[in-house]
Design an enzyme around this catalytic site. Structure first.
Site, PDB file in Angstrom:
ATOM      1  N   HIS A   1      36.767  19.306 -34.554  1.00  0.00           N
ATOM      2  CA  HIS A   1      35.412  19.429 -35.103  1.00  0.00           C
ATOM      3  C   HIS A   1      35.407  20.300 -36.360  1.00  0.00           C
ATOM      4  O   HIS A   1      34.398  20.898 -36.692  1.00  0.00           O
ATOM      5  CB  HIS A   1      34.463  20.058 -34.076  1.00  0.00           C
ATOM      6  CG  HIS A   1      34.196  19.188 -32.887  1.00  0.00           C
ATOM      7  ND1 HIS A   1      35.100  19.006 -31.885  1.00  0.00           N
ATOM      8  CD2 HIS A   1      33.111  18.448 -32.552  1.00  0.00           C
ATOM      9  CE1 HIS A   1      34.594  18.191 -30.970  1.00  0.00           C
ATOM     10  NE2 HIS A   1      33.391  17.830 -31.352  1.00  0.00           N
TER      11      HIS A   1
ATOM     12  N   GLU B   1      32.661   4.113 -33.001  1.00  0.00           N
ATOM     13  CA  GLU B   1      32.618   4.313 -34.453  1.00  0.00           C
ATOM     14  C   GLU B   1      33.164   3.123 -35.230  1.00  0.00           C
ATOM     15  O   GLU B   1      32.572   2.688 -36.220  1.00  0.00           O
ATOM     16  CB  GLU B   1      33.382   5.588 -34.845  1.00  0.00           C
ATOM     17  CG  GLU B   1      32.647   6.886 -34.536  1.00  0.00           C
ATOM     18  CD  GLU B   1      32.823   7.350 -33.107  1.00  0.00           C
ATOM     19  OE1 GLU B   1      33.463   6.622 -32.317  1.00  0.00           O
ATOM     20  OE2 GLU B   1      32.318   8.443 -32.773  1.00  0.00           O
TER      21      GLU B   1
END
Lengths: 370, 332
Positions: free
Chosen positions: B127, B60
């Site tokens: 998440h 990322e």
């Protein structure tokens, strides 16, 4: 096969040689290439790489100007003209000037702290660099940053952030944009030996390798990351051994020899322009001064080794000697180049000191782009 | 004109912007061949090609930095984080590099950071998070939180055309929320022509006289449910969807406080350190004399978000908690 051709093809480097690599002894007039696991020594035939007289003297001027600019800044710091701190790159002049001099005007340069020479040779005026160090309005950040956290948009030079390694992915992204637009332009960036330990270094080089991007990564290995020794930084014998892990070619060179730097970098940049992907170059130098103006270098440096590099591998002295001994330039021409480089640095300082400080009323300007 | 899901709205905005502007491209994990974890970009790579819909390595920080590099050259990257939680990988790239670049006079960074966030049933600690408090204190960023398909589409277009780094929060829970189960106010018709929704303008979802409820994100659903319940009890609640968090519509908050004198601020993120603290402080500073009751806040508990349903339900702000807070305010 002639001897010259054999040398160009290289002599295989044994794993034993790679395991015993010595940056000082093993890079005398030769360099190492890595293509996959195929490691080869090449002798550097300097006489085949003589640039024109004009190019030789241009490189000389910018190396000398780099040193003069940094020395002028150093004394300006001692006189209290620099808020904050300052990092200099004594010993890295050949690596910075030799590499960035291969770029075209329209190609991006993504420099780090020790690449003053790259700024100058790419066209960033010394007075702009100095105004930036002095926190003045005529610096490119208009007083919003200082030191070598400096970019210069008119010449396509990015500004680094202090988080070491972060600019490697940025350089890859610029190269990605060049490739997407089909410009055929290369991007050049640098990282220190310490910076190769970051995750960003890995992520950026890997991204560039996967997408075969037109970018050249130079590791300025000046043998110290602030006060940390190489053996505390990485366990492999040379950083160039990382190149095969990314599937890209690697070169290990003496970064104090400007003609070698230019040869290897221009070939890497040409490969990038031709769509052949990235190259990793480990350019070995010695940091001939402290990490910053505040750093007591003698506390931790191996003084004997420093003396050896200072005496034999000062890039500027080496180049002076080369120009004279090869007959490329006379002593008078070399001296005149030094004098002009220093006078230009001092004029730049005087002009930069005339630049105003920013008005506090401008503080809120430009937080957002229109 | 028509009705589409929130997920379709995001997908349409991306598609139309990529058709409109060749400089717009996408980076993300699994977005090409696979269409992304939530199928936002299903079919994109076939149409736009591998150079504009790019499957990136699992790194990322690397591809966020690369997107910033491309943005510095004038391209308009839209980057997709598979889950908002993973944006912490790229924190310095966004906060230190992208956000301050224009202030440092180094040019605009037109970058859209898509963050699928907030709770989805039992998605667990990595998440389910609401990332906006991490970024709210960073000048140079914009933070957008659309809750309707109309806003999702119009604000994503605005984000792509903006010259600054924009954190675009999207809500997994709303992606496939059946359109016919949404309250009417949350399903405005989508124009067939190009349209945008400006940043920094709140939307009043429901007019009211007695209590003001300011919210954004998925909690608009609880806010409207709670307002219905209070209405049956004779309490009229004004509900405001902020839509845009940075910049935020300060005037809309002050106006509703002047009207009702009572303010409840609600969001899914933790109350502690949440955006509601800033909203409350602004009201205390600028509308104190209009207040008839202490400002109230409802948000998640000050713990990491747990996975097991009883724990997760206790963590999240429920409709019941909102109803209780509204009742207390009304009775004050």
């Amino acid at each position: 096969m002639s001897e010259t051709t054999a040398e160009r093809a290289g002599i295989p480097a044994t794993s034993d040689e790679l395991a015993r690599l010595d940056y000082f002894e093993d890079l005398r007039d030769r360099y190492l290439s890595l293509d996959g696991l195929d490691a080869k020594w090449h002798s550097f035939e300097r006489e085949n790489s003589y640039p024109s007289f004009e190019t030789c003297m241009r490189l000389h001027y910018f190396m000398s100007h780099t040193r003069a600019v940094e020395e002028t800044l150093d004394s300006a710091f001692r006189s209290g003209h620099i808020p904050g701190t300052a990092y200099f790159a004594r010993g890295n002049e050949a690596a910075s000037v030799g590499s960035a001099s291969c770029l075209r005007d329209e190609e991006w340069l993504v420099p780090m702290h020790r690449n003053c020479g790259a700024h100058l040779v790419k066209g960033h005026p010394a007075r702009s660099i100095m105004a930036h160090f002095f926190g003045r309005m005529d610096g490119p950040s208009r007083g919003r940053d200082g030191n070598f956290h400096i970019g210069y948009r008119p010449k396509k030079i990015t500004q680094l952030i202090s988080h070491i390694g972060s600019m490697i992915p940025v350089a890859a992204g610029i190269a990605w944009a060049e490739k997407a637009r089909g410009t055929g332009r290369a991007t050049l960036t640098y990282i220190g030996d310490g910076g190769t330990s970051t995750g960003d270094f890995h992520e950026g080089v890997n991204f560039a390798a996967v997408h075969k991007l037109p970018v050249v990564f130079i590791i300025d290995n000046n043998q110290y990351a602030y006060k940390t020794l190489l053996k505390e930084q990485y366990a492999c014998k040379s950083l160039i051994l990382k190149a095969p892990g990314y599937g890209i070619p690697g070169f290990l060179i003496d970064g104090t020899d400007i003609l070698l730097v230019r040869k290897i970098c221009s070939e890497a940049i040409d490969r990038a322009r031709a769509g052949e992907g990235p190259t990793l170059i480990e350019s070995v130098t010695m940091r001939l001064a402290g990490h910053s103006v505040y750093d007591k270098y003698s506390d931790y440096v191996d003084l004997e080794n420093l003396r050896r590099w200072t005496n034999e591998r000062d890039p500027l002295e080496r180049y002076d000697t080369f120009l004279e001994e090869s007959g490329m330039a006379t002593i008078e021409e070399i001296s005149a180049s030094h004098a002009r480089a220093r006078a230009d640095a001092e004029t730049a300082r005087d002009e930069a000191l005339k630049s105003p400080f920013p008005d506090p009323a401008t503080l809120n300007d430009d937080v957002y782009a229109p | 004109m028509g009705q589409i899901t929130y997920r379709q709205a995001i997908s349409e905005a991306l598609w139309e912007e990529m058709e409109r502007d060749k400089e717009v491209f996408l980076y993300g994990e699994d977005i090409g061949l696979g269409g992304g974890a939530f199928y936002i970009t299903k079919g994109f790579q076939e149409h736009f090609g591998r150079d504009r819909v790019v499957d990136v390595p699992l790194s990322e920080a690397g591809w966020t930095g690369a997107a910033i590099g491309a943005a510095l050259t004038g391209m308009r990257p839209v980057i997709e984080f598979q889950f908002a939680d993973f944006v912490t990988e790229s924190f310095k790239m966004i906060v230190d590099l992208a956000a301050g670049n224009h202030f440092r006079q180094m040019g605009p960074v037109p970058l859209v950071i898509r963050l699928p966030g907030a709770a989805l049933v039992s998605a667990g600690p990595f998440h389910s998070q609401n990332p906006e408090p991490w970024f709210f204190g960073t000048p140079g960023l914009k933070i957008i939180a659309p809750t309707t398909a109309y806003d999702a589409k119009g604000m994503l277009k605005t984000a792509i055309r903006d010259n600054n780094p924009v954190i675009y929060l999207e809500y997994k829970k709303l992606y496939n929320y059946p359109v016919n189960e949404l309250p009417d106010i949350l399903r405005p018709d989508i124009p067939s022509d190009d349209y945008t929704v400006p940043f920094g303008e709140a939307r009043t979802l429901r007019e009211g006289e007695d209590v003001s409820l300011v919210t954004f994100g998925t909690t608009v659903l609880q806010a409207l449910e709670a307002a219905d319940i209070l209405e049956e009890e004779g309490v009229s609640t004004e509900v405001i969807d902020m839509r845009s968090i940075l910049p935020y519509d300060k005037e809309a908050i002050l106006r509703t406080v002047e009207k009702t004198g009572k303010l409840l601020i609600l969001h899914e993120a933790r109350k502690h350190g949440g955006i509601s603290g800033e909203f409350a402080a602004v009201v205390a500073e600028e509308a104190f004399e209009h207040l008839d009751a202490p400002i109230q806040r409802v948000g998640a508990t000050n713990t990491p978000i747990p996975l097991s349903p009883p724990l997760e339900n206790a963590y999240l702000p429920s409709t019941q908690k909102v109803v209780d807070a509204l009742r207390e305010l009304a009775a004050y």
